[in-house]
Design a protein around this motif. Structure first.
Motif, PDB file in Angstrom:
ATOM      1  N   TYR A   1       5.440 -12.540  -1.901  1.00 37.45           N
ATOM      2  CA  TYR A   1       4.372 -12.185  -2.845  1.00 37.45           C
ATOM      3  C   TYR A   1       4.533 -12.876  -4.208  1.00 37.45           C
TER       4      TYR A   1
ATOM      5  N   THR B   1       5.952  -1.108   0.834  1.00 34.22           N
ATOM      6  CA  THR B   1       6.747  -2.086   0.086  1.00 34.22           C
ATOM      7  C   THR B   1       5.859  -2.849  -0.901  1.00 34.22           C
ATOM      8  N   ALA B   2       4.729  -3.358  -0.388  1.00 29.75           N
ATOM      9  CA  ALA B   2       3.827  -4.090  -1.289  1.00 29.75           C
ATOM     10  C   ALA B   2       3.275  -3.165  -2.368  1.00 29.75           C
TER      11      ALA B   2
ATOM     12  N   GLY C   1       2.631   0.118   4.500  1.00 22.59           N
ATOM     13  CA  GLY C   1       2.416  -0.929   3.499  1.00 22.59           C
ATOM     14  C   GLY C   1       3.027  -0.538   2.170  1.00 22.59           C
TER      15      GLY C   1
ATOM     16  N   PRO D   1      -6.292  -3.808   0.804  1.00 21.28           N
ATOM     17  CA  PRO D   1      -5.078  -3.010   0.573  1.00 21.28           C
ATOM     18  C   PRO D   1      -5.014  -1.799   1.506  1.00 21.28           C
ATOM     19  N   THR D   2      -3.807  -1.400   1.868  1.00 16.51           N
ATOM     20  CA  THR D   2      -3.657  -0.169   2.658  1.00 16.51           C
ATOM     21  C   THR D   2      -3.844   1.014   1.706  1.00 16.51           C
TER      22      THR D   2
ATOM     23  N   ARG E   1       1.828  -0.320  14.203  1.00 15.85           N
ATOM     24  CA  ARG E   1       1.601  -0.670  12.799  1.00 15.85           C
ATOM     25  C   ARG E   1       0.403  -1.564  12.604  1.00 15.85           C
TER      26      ARG E   1
HETATM   27  P1  AMP Z   1       5.896  -1.453   5.008  1.00 17.30           P
HETATM   28  O1  AMP Z   1       5.328  -0.069   5.126  1.00 17.30           O
HETATM   29  O2  AMP Z   1       6.032  -1.917   3.611  1.00 17.30           O
HETATM   30  O3  AMP Z   1       7.163  -1.600   5.824  1.00 17.30           O
HETATM   31  O4  AMP Z   1       4.816  -2.458   5.671  1.00 17.30           O
HETATM   32  C1  AMP Z   1       4.469  -2.399   7.025  1.00 17.30           C
HETATM   33  C2  AMP Z   1       3.824  -3.671   7.531  1.00 17.30           C
HETATM   34  O5  AMP Z   1       2.488  -3.786   7.057  1.00 17.30           O
HETATM   35  C3  AMP Z   1       4.561  -4.933   7.089  1.00 17.30           C
HETATM   36  O6  AMP Z   1       4.634  -5.812   8.181  1.00 17.30           O
HETATM   37  C4  AMP Z   1       3.676  -5.493   6.013  1.00 17.30           C
HETATM   38  O7  AMP Z   1       3.818  -6.884   5.883  1.00 17.30           O
HETATM   39  C5  AMP Z   1       2.281  -5.087   6.496  1.00 17.30           C
HETATM   40  N1  AMP Z   1       1.291  -4.951   5.394  1.00 17.30           N
HETATM   41  C6  AMP Z   1       1.532  -4.659   4.097  1.00 17.30           C
HETATM   42  N2  AMP Z   1       0.381  -4.627   3.399  1.00 17.30           N
HETATM   43  C7  AMP Z   1      -0.623  -4.880   4.273  1.00 17.30           C
HETATM   44  C8  AMP Z   1      -2.051  -4.971   4.161  1.00 17.30           C
HETATM   45  N3  AMP Z   1      -2.653  -4.776   2.986  1.00 17.30           N
HETATM   46  N4  AMP Z   1      -2.739  -5.234   5.275  1.00 17.30           N
HETATM   47  C9  AMP Z   1      -2.124  -5.399   6.477  1.00 17.30           C
HETATM   48  N5  AMP Z   1      -0.796  -5.346   6.655  1.00 17.30           N
HETATM   49  C10 AMP Z   1      -0.037  -5.080   5.564  1.00 17.30           C
END
Ligand code: AMP
Length: 436
Positions: A100, A52-53, A50, A24-25, A340
């Motif tokens: 997801y 959004t997740a 990361g 996880p980030t 990124r």
């Molecule tokens: P976001 O900040 O949500 O726009 O995410 C930025 C990028 O990071 C997107 O391409 C995601 O798919 C990717 N991402 C999200 N979670 C992870 C993770 N745990 N490890 C690597 N990449 C990720």
């Protein structure tokens, strides 16, 4: 730490791992457990962190948890509402939810402007667990009686700062008034202004503050560079840089829509496949431009800030500020699209002498003096005085934030609350913002 340690269910972890993410980030590590505990959250997170997740995964977990009682009878209602500022971001968030939730039976749809209502009305007639929406179109459905928001248990305001910038505050308030009182609220914002604080105060109930912009796996590896140039030579310099360095997938920012059109036309005429992305383009054209750019069918996309907000293109290597942004926060948003997920990125700015004040504000914001390079044949006529700020001549233009105001905008809500002698937000995690 792995996703298992965060308390997420196995089907969700499998989907995340299949997407290729094992760790996880930072924002995910900090936000997911707190959200799963049911707290309201005020999170400071940039695009690219990361984020959004960090809200999608716990929402999926909570909504698919059979031990949590859902509505007792009747037709299933929408249970999670994710409000976003732009159509492109709505697309991306919905894509994320679908990826997801591939091992779950939850359904998600998006409601955005610029496309027909009918297909959306039809989708709303079938089961929707998670709705991703832009505020204006959501209210259109409310007005037509084609949406029922009485089952919402979780509300997310994503990129709340940008929603306020875009003037959505009245719409957000109208939507909030339509939702059940008893719900979990998650507010994500890249910056914390007084306005965001006010919104948070009205929306969030004893929120946990999470401020984790970057982490090791997504820490931006960005090289910043400025190219001093005279205004009339900017277009040629950009063309030169793209051609000589063979830059591919270049996202270029201009101040105006007209400027974006003109520049895309110029580059295209000079043999560099280019297209403009801005709010005057139809939704179909915007979607096509974005997918052409993602698939490298066009080499350069020239965009305005609002249109480019939240665009998620993995590995986007070059971001060019053809015009510097009026506020330093936008510089941070713009370059958030490169460097990124541990990849290297280049943030390039073409700077004319009149932009020196903007440049200084940006350097102050990112706490870094940006390297400059003068390209042969493009040296500004008054280069000797390029870094000399002529205060008498240059007044800040309207809408431009002065350094002192920028400072205020950039402080965390806790810091601000303390400065105002108020009780700070309850804080499980509070990390100092790192320079970008
Ligand atoms: P976001 O900040 O949500 O726009 O995410 C930025 C990028 O990071 C997107 O391409 C995601 O798919 C990717 N991402 C999200 N979670 C992870 C993770 N745990 N490890 C690597 N990449 C990720």
């Amino acid at each position: 730490m792995s996703f298992v340690d965060l308390g997420l269910s196995q089907p969700i972890i499998n989907a995340v791992n299949e997407k290729g993410y094992n760790e996880p980030t930072r924002i995910q590590k900090e936000a997911i457990p707190v959200i799963l505990e049911g707290h309201d959250v005020l999170a400071g997170a940039q695009t690219g962190s990361g984020k959004t997740a960090s809200f999608v995964l716990p929402i999926l977990h909570m909504l698919s948890d059979k031990s949590v009682k859902g509505p007792s009878s009747g037709r299933p209602k929408i249970r999670a509402l994710i409000l976003v500022p732009t159509r492109e971001l709505a697309n991306q968030v919905r894509d994320n939810v679908e990826i997801y939730s591939k091992n779950l039976t939850l359904t998600c749809t998006e409601i955005i402007g610029g496309v027909g209502m009918k297909a959306q009305v039809n989708r709303l007639r079938s089961r929707v667990d998670i709705l991703v929406a832009t505020p204006g179109r959501l209210l259109d459905h409310v007005a037509q009686g084609t949406i029922d928001l009485t089952g919402i248990q979780i509300l997310v305001l994503d990129e709340a700062d940008r929603m306020l910038d875009m003037g959505f505050i009245a719409n957000i308030k109208k939507i909030m008034a339509l939702l059940p009182k008893n719900r979990q609220n998650l507010l994500f914002s890249a910056t914390f202004s007084a306005e965001i604080k006010k919104l948070a105060d009205g929306l969030l109930n004893n929120p946990r503050l999470i401020e984790a912009e970057s982490n090791n796996s997504t820490a931006p590896l960005i090289t910043h560079k400025i190219y001093p140039v005279d205004v009339e030579k900017k277009r040629d310099l950009l063309k030169h840089l793209i051609v000589m360095n063979n830059w591919q997938q270049v996202l270029v920012f201009t101040k105006t829509k007209h400027g974006a059109d003109k520049l895309a036309y110029f580059l295209e005429k000079n043999g560099i496949p280019s297209a403009a992305l801005h709010g005057n383009k139809s939704q179909n054209v915007r979607t096509r431009t974005l997918s052409d750019f993602k698939e490298s069918k066009i080499q350069v996309m020239v965009a305005t800030d609002i249109a480019a907000r939240g665009i998620d293109i993995i590995d986007l290597p070059y971001v060019v500020n053809f015009d510097l942004p009026n506020v330093p926060e936008d510089y941070v948003h713009r370059i958030g699209r490169t460097g990124r997920a541990g990849k290297e990125g280049f943030a390039v700015s073409l700077v004319i002498k009149d932009d020196l004040r903007l440049l200084l504000d940006i350097e102050h914001k990112i706490q870094q003096k940006i390297d400059e390079e003068v390209v042969e044949g493009f040296k500004p006529t008054d280069y000797a005085n390029f870094r000399v700020l002529n205060k008498a001549k240059k007044k800040p233009t309207q809408g431009q934030v002065k350094t002192s105001a920028t400072k205020t905008n950039a402080v965390s809500p806790n810091h601000k609350a303390r400065a105002e002698g108020k009780k700070p937000y309850s804080s499980k995690t509070f990390t100092k913002k790192k320079p970008v």
